[in-house]
Design a protein around this motif. Structure first.
Motif, PDB file in Angstrom:
ATOM      1  N   PRO A  99       0.806  -1.231   0.000  1.00  0.00           N
ATOM      2  CA  PRO A  99       0.000   0.000   0.000  1.00  0.00           C
ATOM      3  C   PRO A  99       0.839   1.281   0.000  1.00  0.00           C
ATOM      4  O   PRO A  99       0.366   2.328  -0.425  1.00  0.00           O
ATOM      5  N   LEU A 100       2.097   1.173   0.461  1.00  0.00           N
ATOM      6  CA  LEU A 100       2.939   2.374   0.450  1.00  0.00           C
ATOM      7  C   LEU A 100       3.175   2.884  -0.965  1.00  0.00           C
ATOM      8  O   LEU A 100       3.587   4.018  -1.162  1.00  0.00           O
ATOM      9  N   HIS A 101       2.948   2.016  -1.933  1.00  0.00           N
ATOM     10  CA  HIS A 101       3.226   2.399  -3.321  1.00  0.00           C
ATOM     11  C   HIS A 101       1.991   2.894  -4.058  1.00  0.00           C
ATOM     12  O   HIS A 101       2.017   3.060  -5.273  1.00  0.00           O
ATOM     13  N   LEU A 102       0.941   3.147  -3.298  1.00  0.00           N
ATOM     14  CA  LEU A 102      -0.270   3.698  -3.919  1.00  0.00           C
ATOM     15  C   LEU A 102      -0.131   5.212  -4.059  1.00  0.00           C
ATOM     16  O   LEU A 102      -0.885   5.962  -3.473  1.00  0.00           O
ATOM     17  N   VAL A 103       0.847   5.640  -4.774  1.00  0.00           N
ATOM     18  CA  VAL A 103       1.038   7.093  -4.901  1.00  0.00           C
ATOM     19  C   VAL A 103      -0.104   7.693  -5.713  1.00  0.00           C
ATOM     20  O   VAL A 103      -0.797   6.980  -6.441  1.00  0.00           O
ATOM     21  N   ALA A 104      -0.248   8.998  -5.589  1.00  0.00           N
ATOM     22  CA  ALA A 104      -1.307   9.652  -6.358  1.00  0.00           C
ATOM     23  C   ALA A 104      -1.096   9.362  -7.831  1.00  0.00           C
ATOM     24  O   ALA A 104       0.027   9.462  -8.332  1.00  0.00           O
ATOM     25  N   GLY A 105      -2.157   8.951  -8.499  1.00  0.00           N
ATOM     26  CA  GLY A 105      -2.076   8.617  -9.913  1.00  0.00           C
ATOM     27  C   GLY A 105      -1.395   9.707 -10.712  1.00  0.00           C
ATOM     28  O   GLY A 105      -0.627   9.438 -11.640  1.00  0.00           O
ATOM     29  N   SER A 106      -1.600  10.941 -10.275  1.00  0.00           N
ATOM     30  CA  SER A 106      -1.076  12.065 -11.049  1.00  0.00           C
ATOM     31  C   SER A 106       0.449  12.052 -11.143  1.00  0.00           C
ATOM     32  O   SER A 106       1.024  12.469 -12.141  1.00  0.00           O
ATOM     33  N   ARG A 107       1.119  11.521 -10.091  1.00  0.00           N
ATOM     34  CA  ARG A 107       2.579  11.575 -10.101  1.00  0.00           C
ATOM     35  C   ARG A 107       3.190  10.765 -11.237  1.00  0.00           C
ATOM     36  O   ARG A 107       4.272  11.058 -11.716  1.00  0.00           O
ATOM     37  N   LYS A 108       2.512   9.711 -11.630  1.00  0.00           N
ATOM     38  CA  LYS A 108       3.081   8.854 -12.678  1.00  0.00           C
ATOM     39  C   LYS A 108       2.207   8.917 -13.934  1.00  0.00           C
ATOM     40  O   LYS A 108       2.347   8.070 -14.815  1.00  0.00           O
ATOM     41  N   LYS A 109       1.332   9.905 -13.977  1.00  0.00           N
ATOM     42  CA  LYS A 109       0.334   9.936 -15.046  1.00  0.00           C
ATOM     43  C   LYS A 109       0.959   9.858 -16.446  1.00  0.00           C
ATOM     44  O   LYS A 109       0.508   9.095 -17.298  1.00  0.00           O
ATOM     45  N   TRP A 110       2.045  10.644 -16.621  1.00  0.00           N
ATOM     46  CA  TRP A 110       2.646  10.679 -17.952  1.00  0.00           C
ATOM     47  C   TRP A 110       3.270   9.362 -18.357  1.00  0.00           C
ATOM     48  O   TRP A 110       3.067   8.878 -19.464  1.00  0.00           O
ATOM     49  N   GLN A 111       4.013   8.798 -17.390  1.00  0.00           N
ATOM     50  CA  GLN A 111       4.630   7.505 -17.716  1.00  0.00           C
ATOM     51  C   GLN A 111       3.552   6.469 -18.058  1.00  0.00           C
ATOM     52  O   GLN A 111       3.705   5.704 -19.005  1.00  0.00           O
ATOM     53  N   VAL A 112       2.461   6.505 -17.296  1.00  0.00           N
ATOM     54  CA  VAL A 112       1.399   5.528 -17.537  1.00  0.00           C
ATOM     55  C   VAL A 112       0.817   5.747 -18.931  1.00  0.00           C
ATOM     56  O   VAL A 112       0.627   4.789 -19.703  1.00  0.00           O
ATOM     57  N   THR A 113       0.591   7.024 -19.285  1.00  0.00           N
ATOM     58  CA  THR A 113       0.017   7.313 -20.606  1.00  0.00           C
ATOM     59  C   THR A 113       0.958   6.823 -21.704  1.00  0.00           C
ATOM     60  O   THR A 113       0.527   6.194 -22.682  1.00  0.00           O
TER      61      THR A 113
END
Ligand SMILES: CC(C)=CCC/C(C)=C/CC/C(C)=C/CC/C(C)=C/COP(=O)(O)OP(=O)(O)O
Length: 665
Positions: free
Chosen positions: A105-119
């Protein structure tokens, strides 16, 4: 046809032994969630692969001599069907073993932080799919590669879309290993089997490029993507579980029908924490850091519990550690008293409305009541305590209150003013390191002083241990009950009223919840006694002596304790009486083992999947007691276990003997 096929022998030699080894390694730490993930992934792998592989065989993209297989299923050798399951089993088990250490659960960072990489990555899978489709459409030598791409990329795209930021946040050191190790292993033996002719890759539909000149690139790529899909699928499951563990109010519907359960997991899978959720995650991170810094032994052992349980244990430890430090580091008695008042107020606040709050309620009342979703509540930050997380939904407040009472006892030492806040004890000279102190400094004043010590008898000592550590043992039990059953086990009625402290009575019937809680308290006592034995010198430096005064029969023993306290800025027992220090610390350790012996049978009554974790925590700490024994009680230098010793002790508990203790037990 021989009684066994060549393809079956491949499994016998290369896949079944590895799967069995991983099964053996994982079995002591396996949770129901692990079983679910493995089963789910195997079912998915089978369902997705059969139609695709059947197409490959029918189009002669790969072929096999009929004699080298036992039978077929939709034209696919049954050994190949078995391969789908066993490959998934191997890769899943490896991932689960490697990921035990990580608090996901510690790795549930806000989606926004990795948004670009995910896209970007999701886009790449889209392109991969298009490329694959074109290669299949064109046919010829790119066909096999195209089929792999067109088949796997949509799966990757979907998983990245729902769990991409979580996947990218997990340490590559273990996700990468979980993908690469089985890939390389399977490549090697696949190359061997192709050379032996157990199966053949169609030349007309493959590129002819080879990895290290031994294996068709399509085969290597196939293993890479299939292991990747398995690991990504497992991570997606972990994401859903992590969300449910940390944000139960967000996704957990109160109904527990199967359809509600499925719905909550689907919602959790697609849930992206926003900035308003970050607080909860940051608090978890703080709790994890506190445990990591506070106790290496317990941090190590915490990996033996599933995440759901582990999170609450972190919260509990963090609260206890911070509360303890507030007393230890108080600059004055008044400060310490304010801290205690704050603790009680904080507990009253976080417990307000909980069925487990102190008061007139009995445990009977608490049974069957839906726990309040306290994570949703605004807990005032002004107290400065780390969050208790979901603990108030299932750990009775009384247990925390007793812990605070234990800390309050430490104030008694402060009240005596042993080198605290600049005062010194009457009749003692702090700078006097005279070796003959027993004869000179020790006198009537000292006798008087020893009489004032808070821990006079062994009973006092045990009561203190029950409060500061027995409570922690009980909290652990309540936490495992919550994690395993979601509600406390029903025979709780046996406990009677939740208020009052009858939980460590020796008469409760074996196996009842009351008995389990009583033994958990005993186990806390055992561990605390080891802790006291180890820290005699350090505690003396803070003006505290937990050795019961009644143990000090001889004058030289009284003189020893008096010396420790009066020279508490720099006590050095070696200067006068090492044998006394040894005797006292060994007596503490022996007492610890008596309590351990009383408590350990109850470990087998904890919910099954948490037994090993609890045994691990106990064993790693009791090993400190063994080390004190090995050093014959010489605790002048703080006893710490190195990583190797912890690992060996842990391995002994997980895969070795059931009962833990010194070798003569
Ligand atoms: C027997 C049954 C049913 C359950 C067992 C329940 C358990 C595991 C009880 C043990 C409870 C426990 C962990 C108590 C804490 C005791 C202790 C000595 C804590 C010391 O903590 P720190 O001082 O922070 O740690 P270090 O000594 O490693 O610095």
């Amino acid at each position: 046809m021989a009684w066994i096929s060549r393809y079956a022998l491949f499994h016998l030699y290369y896949t079944i032994p590895v799967a069995s080894l991983l099964h053996f390694i994982l079995s002591p730490l396996r949770t129901r969630r692990d079983d679910f993930k493995i089963f789910f992934l195997c079912a998915m792998a089978f369902t997705c692969s059969v139609p695709w592989d059947s197409y490959l065989v029918r189009n002669r993209i790969w072929t096999y001599p009929p004699a080298s297989v036992l039978g077929t299923f939709f034209d696919i050798p049954i050994e190949e069907c078995f391969f789908f399951a066993i490959q998934t089993y191997i890769t899943s088990s490896l991932y689960i073993i490697l990921s035990k250490r990580v608090l996901k659960p510690l790795h549930l960072v806000a989606g926004s932080r990795k948004k670009w990489q995910v896209t970007i990555w999701t886009g790449i899978t889209g392109l991969g799919f298009l490329l694959g489709a074109m290669m299949v459409y064109e046919g010829g030598r790119g066909c096999y590669m195209g089929l792999i791409l067109a088949w796997s990329m949509p799966v990757f795209g979907f998983i990245l879309y729902v769990a991409g930021s979580f996947i990218l946040s997990l340490p590559f050191s273990f996700t990468g290993l979980a993908i690469l190790f089985p890939t390389i292993y399977l490549c090697v033996f696949d190359a061997l089997e192709i050379r032996n002719g157990t199966w053949t890759i169609g030349k007309a539909t493959s590129t002819g490029w080879k990895v290290f000149r031994i294996l068709e690139i399509e085969e290597a790529f196939f293993f890479l993507v299939t292991n990747g899909m398995i690991v990504f699928g497992l991570i997606a499951c972990d994401k859903a579980f992590s969300v449910l563990d940390v944000f139960p109010p967000v996704t957990f519907p109160s109904e527990s029908t199967l359809s509600q359960l499925i719905k909550s997991h689907v919602v959790a899978l697609s849930f992206n924490p926003s900035s308003s959720h970050i607080d909860v995650l940051e608090e978890l991170e703080i709790a994890s850091e506190i445990l990591k810094k506070g106790s290496k032994s317990f941090y190590f052992a915490s990996a033996g519990f599933g995440d759901r349980c582990r999170i609450t244990l972190l919260n509990i430890y963090a609260f206890s550690r911070v509360a303890d430090d507030m007393i230890d580091n108080a600059r004055s008695l008044e400060d310490a008293e304010v801290a205690l008042k704050d603790m009680r107020e904080y507990l009253n606040t976080v417990y307000s409305g909980s069925p487990f709050a102190s008061g007139s309620q009995t445990i009977d009342d608490q049974c069957g009541k839906a726990p309040k979703n306290i994570a949703e509540e605004e807990v005032p930050k002004e107290y400065g305590f780390p969050s208790l997380g979901r603990a108030p939904s299932f750990v009775p407040q009384d247990v925390f209150m007793q812990l605070v009472e234990g800390l309050e006892e430490d104030l008694e030492f402060m009240k005596l003013g042993f080198q605290r806040f600049g005062t010194s004890i009457p009749g003692a000279n702090a700078n006097d390191n005279d070796n003959s102190m027993g004869a000179r400094n020790f006198g009537v004043d000292a006798e008087e002083l020893l009489k004032k010590l808070p821990i006079q008898t062994e009973e006092d000592l045990i009561r203190y241990c029950r409060r500061v550590a027995g409570t922690v043992g009980q909290m652990l039990v309540w936490t495992t009950w919550d994690a395993a059953y979601c509600v406390p086990p029903l025979p709780l009625r046996a406990l009677g009223p939740s208020s009052g402290n009858k939980r460590h009575n020796k008469t409760a019937e074996t196996g009842t919840p009351g008995w389990i809680l009583a033994r958990a308290s005993d186990m806390g006592v055992a561990l605390q006694l080891v802790n006291i034995a180890r820290d005699i010198m350090e505690d003396a430096r803070s003006g505290r002596i937990y050795i019961p005064v009644s143990w000090l029969q001889k004058d030289e023993e009284k003189a020893f304790v008096y010396f420790l306290l009066s020279n508490s800025q720099n006590p050095d027992a070696s200067q006068f009486s090492l044998p006394i220090l040894q005797r006292l610390s060994l007596r503490l350790v022996s007492l610890a083992y008596r309590y351990y012996a009383l408590a350990s049978p109850a470990l087998g009554h904890l919910p099954e999947e948490y037994r090993k974790g609890a045994k691990l925590a106990v064993a790693v700490y009791m090993e400190i007691g063994n080390e004190i024994k090995r050093r014959e009680g010489d605790v002048r230098k703080r006893v710490v276990l190195d990583a190797k010793r912890k690992l060996l002790t842990g391995a002994g508990v997980l895969w070795g003997r059931e009962q833990y203790g010194p070798f003569w037990w």
